[in-house]
Design a protein around this motif. Structure first.
Motif, PDB file in Angstrom:
ATOM      1  N   TYR A  37       0.829  -1.200   0.000  1.00  0.00           N
ATOM      2  CA  TYR A  37       0.000   0.000   0.000  1.00  0.00           C
ATOM      3  C   TYR A  37       0.869   1.257   0.000  1.00  0.00           C
ATOM      4  N   LEU A  38       1.907   1.265   0.820  1.00  0.00           N
ATOM      5  CA  LEU A  38       2.772   2.443   0.880  1.00  0.00           C
ATOM      6  C   LEU A  38       3.495   2.673  -0.439  1.00  0.00           C
ATOM      7  N   ILE A  39       3.926   1.601  -1.097  1.00  0.00           N
ATOM      8  CA  ILE A  39       4.608   1.749  -2.384  1.00  0.00           C
ATOM      9  C   ILE A  39       3.642   2.293  -3.435  1.00  0.00           C
ATOM     10  N   ALA A  44       1.427   6.692  -6.687  1.00  0.00           N
ATOM     11  CA  ALA A  44       0.238   7.420  -7.120  1.00  0.00           C
ATOM     12  C   ALA A  44       0.358   8.900  -6.772  1.00  0.00           C
ATOM     13  N   ALA A  45       0.884   9.206  -5.606  1.00  0.00           N
ATOM     14  CA  ALA A  45       1.064  10.607  -5.224  1.00  0.00           C
ATOM     15  C   ALA A  45       2.062  11.291  -6.146  1.00  0.00           C
ATOM     16  N   GLN A  46       3.117  10.598  -6.512  1.00  0.00           N
ATOM     17  CA  GLN A  46       4.101  11.191  -7.416  1.00  0.00           C
ATOM     18  C   GLN A  46       3.494  11.420  -8.800  1.00  0.00           C
ATOM     19  N   SER A  53       0.886  19.459 -11.075  1.00  0.00           N
ATOM     20  CA  SER A  53       1.724  20.470 -10.449  1.00  0.00           C
ATOM     21  C   SER A  53       1.841  21.688 -11.361  1.00  0.00           C
ATOM     22  N   THR A  54       1.735  22.884 -10.777  1.00  0.00           N
ATOM     23  CA  THR A  54       1.901  24.120 -11.555  1.00  0.00           C
ATOM     24  C   THR A  54       3.332  24.623 -11.459  1.00  0.00           C
TER      25      THR A  54
END
Length: 76
Positions: A37-39, A44-46, A53-54
């Protein structure tokens, strides 16, 4: 031990062994699921940051100095 009065002490030992195996397997499964899950969440966050991202990505620093601009003469 529990059950020795009836000659069933080995049931206790077998039950404790099987229970220990089940408990150990459960701990291992939970640890593996947490790591997966952490991986996945980190990846996914990256990806989310890369897409939404602006802020432009950081450019590597230039090795040559910035060009100099001549000063203007003072106004008289």
């Amino acid at each position: 031990m529990f059950g020795d009065r009836y000659g069933l002490g080995w049931f206790w030992h077998v039950g404790m062994f099987v229970g220990g195996l089940i408990f150990t397997a459960a701990v291992v499964v939970v640890a593996v699921l947490l790591v997966r899950y952490l991986i996945v969440a980190t990846r996914a966050a990256q990806l989310y940051l890369d897409t939404n991202s602006t802020i432009p990505p950081a450019a590597p620093p230039s090795t040559k100095p910035a060009p100099r601009t001549p000063k203007s003469p003072p106004a008289a």
